[in-house]
Every structure is written in structure tokens, then in C-alpha cells.
Design a protein around this motif. Structure first.
Motif, PDB file in Angstrom:
ATOM      1  N   ARG A  74    -115.174   2.358  34.291  1.00 49.35           N
ATOM      2  CA  ARG A  74    -116.564   2.213  33.825  1.00 49.35           C
ATOM      3  C   ARG A  74    -116.806   0.779  33.355  1.00 49.35           C
ATOM      4  NH1 ARG A  74    -116.278   7.367  31.726  1.00 49.35           N
ATOM      5  NH2 ARG A  74    -115.514   6.594  29.730  1.00 49.35           N
ATOM      6  N   TYR A  75    -115.817   0.234  32.631  1.00 52.76           N
ATOM      7  CA  TYR A  75    -115.969  -1.126  32.102  1.00 52.76           C
ATOM      8  C   TYR A  75    -116.112  -2.130  33.234  1.00 52.76           C
ATOM      9  CZ  TYR A  75    -115.006  -5.453  29.609  1.00 52.76           C
ATOM     10  OH  TYR A  75    -115.099  -6.724  29.109  1.00 52.76           O
ATOM     11  N   TRP A  76    -115.176  -2.075  34.202  1.00 53.67           N
ATOM     12  CA  TRP A  76    -115.218  -3.070  35.280  1.00 53.67           C
ATOM     13  C   TRP A  76    -116.352  -2.814  36.263  1.00 53.67           C
ATOM     14  CZ3 TRP A  76    -113.736  -7.511  34.064  1.00 53.67           C
ATOM     15  CH2 TRP A  76    -112.639  -7.699  33.233  1.00 53.67           C
ATOM     16  N   GLY A  77    -116.846  -1.586  36.311  1.00 49.30           N
ATOM     17  CA  GLY A  77    -117.999  -1.283  37.161  1.00 49.30           C
ATOM     18  C   GLY A  77    -119.262  -1.958  36.651  1.00 49.30           C
ATOM     19  N   ASP A  78    -119.267  -2.289  35.345  1.00 48.27           N
ATOM     20  CA  ASP A  78    -120.459  -2.862  34.694  1.00 48.27           C
ATOM     21  C   ASP A  78    -120.268  -4.312  34.306  1.00 48.27           C
ATOM     22  OD1 ASP A  78    -121.914  -0.589  34.669  1.00 48.27           O
ATOM     23  OD2 ASP A  78    -121.592  -0.086  32.571  1.00 48.27           O
ATOM     24  N   THR A  79    -119.092  -4.870  34.560  1.00 51.44           N
ATOM     25  CA  THR A  79    -118.733  -6.155  33.945  1.00 51.44           C
ATOM     26  C   THR A  79    -118.366  -7.196  34.987  1.00 51.44           C
ATOM     27  OG1 THR A  79    -117.877  -4.891  32.091  1.00 51.44           O
ATOM     28  CG2 THR A  79    -117.197  -7.175  32.193  1.00 51.44           C
ATOM     29  N   ASP A  80    -118.813  -8.429  34.731  1.00 48.23           N
ATOM     30  CA  ASP A  80    -118.435  -9.542  35.597  1.00 48.23           C
ATOM     31  C   ASP A  80    -117.040 -10.025  35.186  1.00 48.23           C
ATOM     32  OD1 ASP A  80    -118.747 -11.965  37.246  1.00 48.23           O
ATOM     33  OD2 ASP A  80    -118.847 -12.951  35.289  1.00 48.23           O
ATOM     34  N   GLN A  81    -116.191 -10.253  36.199  1.00 45.82           N
ATOM     35  CA  GLN A  81    -114.786 -10.531  35.910  1.00 45.82           C
ATOM     36  C   GLN A  81    -114.569 -11.884  35.217  1.00 45.82           C
ATOM     37  OE1 GLN A  81    -112.659  -9.703  39.440  1.00 45.82           O
ATOM     38  NE2 GLN A  81    -110.729  -9.373  38.373  1.00 45.82           N
ATOM     39  N   LEU A  82    -115.289 -12.906  35.654  1.00 45.78           N
ATOM     40  CA  LEU A  82    -115.052 -14.247  35.111  1.00 45.78           C
ATOM     41  C   LEU A  82    -115.531 -14.370  33.658  1.00 45.78           C
ATOM     42  CD1 LEU A  82    -114.192 -17.238  35.601  1.00 45.78           C
ATOM     43  CD2 LEU A  82    -116.528 -17.674  36.377  1.00 45.78           C
ATOM     44  N   THR A  83    -116.733 -13.883  33.384  1.00 46.36           N
ATOM     45  CA  THR A  83    -117.335 -14.116  32.064  1.00 46.36           C
ATOM     46  C   THR A  83    -117.211 -12.915  31.129  1.00 46.36           C
ATOM     47  OG1 THR A  83    -119.425 -13.257  32.868  1.00 46.36           O
ATOM     48  CG2 THR A  83    -119.084 -15.640  33.055  1.00 46.36           C
ATOM     49  N   GLU A  84    -116.905 -11.755  31.709  1.00 41.98           N
ATOM     50  CA  GLU A  84    -116.925 -10.484  30.970  1.00 41.98           C
ATOM     51  C   GLU A  84    -118.302 -10.198  30.337  1.00 41.98           C
ATOM     52  OE1 GLU A  84    -113.576  -8.742  29.113  1.00 41.98           O
ATOM     53  OE2 GLU A  84    -112.169 -10.127  30.083  1.00 41.98           O
ATOM     54  N   LEU A  85    -119.345 -10.784  30.922  1.00 46.35           N
ATOM     55  CA  LEU A  85    -120.697 -10.322  30.596  1.00 46.35           C
ATOM     56  C   LEU A  85    -120.975  -9.130  31.504  1.00 46.35           C
ATOM     57  CD1 LEU A  85    -122.770 -13.652  30.557  1.00 46.35           C
ATOM     58  CD2 LEU A  85    -121.867 -12.418  28.592  1.00 46.35           C
ATOM     59  N   TYR A  86    -122.080  -8.441  31.251  1.00 43.96           N
ATOM     60  CA  TYR A  86    -122.471  -7.378  32.184  1.00 43.96           C
ATOM     61  C   TYR A  86    -122.776  -7.984  33.558  1.00 43.96           C
ATOM     62  CZ  TYR A  86    -123.198  -4.077  28.342  1.00 43.96           C
ATOM     63  OH  TYR A  86    -123.042  -3.236  27.270  1.00 43.96           O
ATOM     64  N   ASN A  87    -122.673  -7.171  34.615  1.00 46.17           N
ATOM     65  CA  ASN A  87    -122.959  -7.652  35.970  1.00 46.17           C
ATOM     66  C   ASN A  87    -124.377  -7.246  36.412  1.00 46.17           C
ATOM     67  OD1 ASN A  87    -122.772  -4.965  36.574  1.00 46.17           O
ATOM     68  ND2 ASN A  87    -120.737  -5.089  37.479  1.00 46.17           N
TER      69      ASN A  87
ATOM     70  N   ILE B 292    -117.347 -24.223  32.960  1.00 44.40           N
ATOM     71  CA  ILE B 292    -118.723 -24.392  32.474  1.00 44.40           C
ATOM     72  C   ILE B 292    -119.464 -23.053  32.477  1.00 44.40           C
ATOM     73  CG2 ILE B 292    -120.949 -25.466  33.082  1.00 44.40           C
ATOM     74  CD1 ILE B 292    -119.224 -27.971  33.786  1.00 44.40           C
ATOM     75  N   ILE B 293    -119.234 -22.260  33.506  1.00 40.67           N
ATOM     76  CA  ILE B 293    -119.860 -20.923  33.566  1.00 40.67           C
ATOM     77  C   ILE B 293    -119.411 -20.094  32.356  1.00 40.67           C
ATOM     78  CG2 ILE B 293    -119.824 -18.730  34.848  1.00 40.67           C
ATOM     79  CD1 ILE B 293    -119.897 -20.408  37.429  1.00 40.67           C
ATOM     80  N   VAL B 294    -118.116 -20.150  32.053  1.00 36.45           N
ATOM     81  CA  VAL B 294    -117.579 -19.378  30.924  1.00 36.45           C
ATOM     82  C   VAL B 294    -118.132 -19.924  29.602  1.00 36.45           C
ATOM     83  CG1 VAL B 294    -115.455 -18.787  29.666  1.00 36.45           C
ATOM     84  CG2 VAL B 294    -115.510 -18.636  32.165  1.00 36.45           C
ATOM     85  N   ALA B 295    -118.277 -21.256  29.514  1.00 36.07           N
ATOM     86  CA  ALA B 295    -118.806 -21.847  28.275  1.00 36.07           C
ATOM     87  C   ALA B 295    -120.244 -21.380  28.032  1.00 36.07           C
ATOM     88  CB  ALA B 295    -118.760 -23.370  28.363  1.00 36.07           C
TER      89      ALA B 295
ATOM     90  N   TYR C  75    -126.270 -10.917  31.158  1.00 32.61           N
ATOM     91  CA  TYR C  75    -125.739 -10.458  32.448  1.00 32.61           C
ATOM     92  C   TYR C  75    -125.466 -11.674  33.321  1.00 32.61           C
ATOM     93  CZ  TYR C  75    -128.340  -6.391  30.767  1.00 32.61           C
ATOM     94  OH  TYR C  75    -128.834  -5.369  29.995  1.00 32.61           O
ATOM     95  N   ARG C  76    -124.383 -11.642  34.101  1.00 29.62           N
ATOM     96  CA  ARG C  76    -124.236 -12.677  35.132  1.00 29.62           C
ATOM     97  C   ARG C  76    -124.920 -12.121  36.370  1.00 29.62           C
ATOM     98  NH1 ARG C  76    -118.841 -15.184  37.736  1.00 29.62           N
ATOM     99  NH2 ARG C  76    -119.802 -16.979  38.763  1.00 29.62           N
ATOM    100  N   TYR C  77    -125.966 -12.801  36.784  1.00 30.23           N
ATOM    101  CA  TYR C  77    -126.829 -12.279  37.845  1.00 30.23           C
ATOM    102  C   TYR C  77    -126.284 -12.658  39.214  1.00 30.23           C
ATOM    103  CZ  TYR C  77    -131.281 -11.239  40.153  1.00 30.23           C
ATOM    104  OH  TYR C  77    -132.254 -10.735  40.949  1.00 30.23           O
ATOM    105  N   GLY C  78    -125.759 -13.883  39.299  1.00 33.91           N
ATOM    106  CA  GLY C  78    -125.175 -14.359  40.557  1.00 33.91           C
ATOM    107  C   GLY C  78    -124.252 -15.494  40.198  1.00 33.91           C
ATOM    108  N   GLY C  79    -123.890 -16.356  41.157  1.00 30.63           N
ATOM    109  CA  GLY C  79    -122.961 -17.472  40.924  1.00 30.63           C
ATOM    110  C   GLY C  79    -123.174 -18.187  39.604  1.00 30.63           C
TER     111      GLY C  79
END
Ligand SMILES: Nc1nc2c(ncn2[C@@H]2O[C@H](COP(=O)(O)OP(=O)(O)OP(=O)(O)O)[C@@H](O)[C@H]2O)c(=O)[nH]1
Length: 299
Positions: free
Chosen positions: A135-148, A195-198, A214-218
Motif C-alpha cells: 500500500r505504501y509503495w503503491g502511493d509513494t514516489d521512490q526517490l522523494t518518498e512523497l505521494y505519487n 535537487i529533486i530530493v532537496a 505529490y511528485r507529479y512527474g520528473g
């Protein structure tokens, strides 16, 4: 099969099978032989749930026992048990909670004038933890751990529905990093990732608890601010923009200006779907880019 053999079969069952009475008495226990998952529970027999468990947990079991007796149907319930539920143990016990699936069935006889149920308790902790991770990874962006993006679509649709129902303002920010391509080209992809993570860390620090990022895209992000009018959302976006500009100076080398452009909008009565809201935010972001980047445009 004689009674002795029957007893031996019952005792060999891998999951523990309790008989519990309507007042919470452990009337009998069979099985529970799978030592990977269960401790020996035979000492429970004769005791009451309230002798062993904290009152709120014991109340829960007694409530379920009585529901099963009233319905006559087999009930399936998931519940956790941890040190904090056991009488005499500290609330902050060392062990993680154990998750159980209880299958509860009324029996058609009484013991000591009390109705009884069969309660089969299966340890499902591994499955539960795996489901939680999925459930967590289904909703989460891997690089930033924000929602996807998937989670964004779901949440925004819910915000639109509550706007239509209760007229509660929700603002939406769409952010895009400026000049990330140059960072990647000159400093390498790893620096771009940094920079994305920052930016994600700054968003997390600046948001209130009810907000979500949320990370929306790149290099595109969305922030949803419930209960927020557009004016407040624009001020928030301006604060983010300057926070990031200060922070990014320390991250970039040379003369690449990594800044952030932001489009700000609010869910409106004319939005027929959450996609309309997102399209408007995207258009405003595009305007901010066209005006020279590192800008906030709101509408
Ligand atoms: N390092 C890194 N780069 C990414 C990632 N996702 C997307 N990008 C890069 O981000 C850039 C996004 O494209 P643009 O938005 O057109 O590039 P930009 O230089 O930021 O352009 P402007 O938005 O106009 O300022 C592309 O170069 C992508 O390769 C990622 O996860 N890591």
C-alpha cells in the motif's frame, strides 16, 4: 475415530482454537501447535479476558463474541495484539504488534449457563506487513518518498467531491524546477536527483499537517492545501519559492540558477473533474515559466 483420537486431532491443529464465553471466559483451548507463531496458551483456560487484557481490548473481544452470538454467522475480524494490550506489561513494550485474523462462530451449546463461541486466531502479521508495504509503495514516489501521481488523482477527486458538497476551498499548487536539464547535463543525473530530493524536503518542512505533496512527474510536483483560499495559497507559494532559492544556492555549482516556478489555483464550481483543476494549475505554471521562471502565478 474415538474421543481420544478426536482430542489428539484438535490438539494438533496449527492455529489456536479458543472457546470463549459471553462474559469473556476462556472455556477451552485446542491446537496452536505452530510454534513459529504461537506461545503455549493453555494457562489461559479458566481465566477471563479481563484478567489478562487491558479493559479496552477485553471489551473489544467481548463485543465481537456477542456480535457473533447475535448474528449466528461466522465473523472474520482483523485485530492486533501487543504488549500494551496485556495487563502488567508496559505500554511501550519491545515487540511489534502481532496481527491476527479471528474467525468467530457461535456454538449451539452452553457452558456453565453461558453461551460460547469458537474463536480461531490466525497470525497474519507477515501478510499484514507485506500488504502495508505494498500500500505504501503503491502511493509513494521512490526517490522523494512523497505521494505519487496515482495518489494525487485519488485525493484530488475526493477534494472535488467535498468542495461540491460542503463548499470547502481547496487550493492546488503545481511546481516545476527551472533548468534541471542543465544541471543533469553539466553536473550529472545524480546532482539532479539531489535537487529533486532537496525540493521535496523543503515542501515537507513547510507544509501543515493537513496539506499533502505529490511528485507529479520528473521535476514536477503538486501540493494540495485543504481549507485554503487562493490568496493564502499564493503567499504560501511565494514563501516556498524563496525558501528554495536560498537553499538551492548551496546545491548548485557555477552559474546555473535552479529555481522553482509555481502555478496556483483553487478548486472551482466550474471544475467538472479534478483533471480540469490540474490543467488550470499546469497552464498557470506554464505562464510563470514564460514570464521568465522563478515566479508564482495564481488565479
Ligand atoms: N536527475 C533527474 N532528472 C530528472 C528526473 N526526472 C526528470 N528529470 C529531468 O528533468 C528535466 C525536465 O525537463 P524540463 O522541465 O524541460 O527541463 P528544465 O531544464 O527544468 O526546463 P524548464 O522547466 O523550462 O526550466 C529533463 O531533463 C529530465 O531528464 C529525475 O528523477 N532525476
Amino acid at each position: 475415530m474415538n474421543i481420544e483420537q478426536m482430542r489428539s486431532v484438535l490438539d494438533s491443529l496449527p492455529d489456536p482454537v479458543f472457546n470463549l464465553s459471553t462474559s469473556g471466559k476462556y472455556v477451552a483451548l485446542f491446537g496452536g501447535q505452530d510454534v513459529r507463531y504461537y506461545h503455549d496458551g493453555t494457562s489461559l483456560v479458566g481465566q477471563n479476558l479481563y484478567d489478562v487484557l487491558k479493559p479496552e481490548k477485553a471489551d473489544y473481544f467481548v463485543r465481537k463474541i456477542n456480535e457473533a452470538l447475535t448474528s449466528g454467522e461466522m465473523m472474520v475480524e482483523e485485530y492486533e495484539l501487543s504488549d500494551k494490550d496485556i495487563l502488567g506489561l508496559p505500554d511501550e513494550g519491545p515487540e511489534d504488534p502481532i496481527w491476527f485474523e479471528g474467525r468467530i462462530q457461535a456454538l449451539d451449546f452452553k457452558v456453565d449457563d453461558e453461551s460460547v463461541v469458537l474463536w480461531v486466531a490466525s497470525n497474519i502479521s507477515e501478510r499484514y506487513q507485506l500488504e502495508k508495504k505494498l500500500r505504501y509503495w503503491g502511493d509513494t514516489d521512490q526517490l522523494t518518498e512523497l505521494y505519487n501521481r496515482r495518489r494525487l488523482e485519488q485525493d484530488l477527486a475526493a477534494h472535488l467531491a467535498s468542495f461540491n458538497r460542503y463548499d470547502i476551498s481547496t487550493s492546488v499548487l503545481m511546481l516545476d524546477l527551472d533548468n534541471l536539464k542543465s544541471v543533469n547535463d553539466i553536473e550529472g543525473h545524480h546532482k539532479g536527483d539531489e535537487i529533486i530530493v532537496a525540493l521535496a524536503d523543503i515542501l515537507r518542512k513547510q507544509m501543515r499537517e493537513a496539506d499533502a505533496a505529490y511528485r507529479y512527474g520528473g521535476d514536477e510536483f503538486v501540493i494540495v492545501l485543504p481549507n485554503t483560499e487562493i490568496k493564502q495559497a499564493i503567499s504560501f507559494a511565494e514563501r516556498l519559492n524563496s525558501q528554495f532559492a536560498t537553499h538551492a544556492e548551496s546545491l548548485t555549482i557555477g552559474d546555473i540558477a535552479v529555481t522553482v516556478s509555481i502555478g496556483v489555483t483553487a478548486i472551482s464550481a466550474d471544475d467538472d473533474s479534478h483533471e480540469t483543476t490540474l490543467r488550470r494549475a499546469d497552464k498557470l505554471l506554464y505562464d510563470a515559466k514564460n514570464k521568465g521562471k522563478n515566479k508564482v502565478t495564481g488565479f
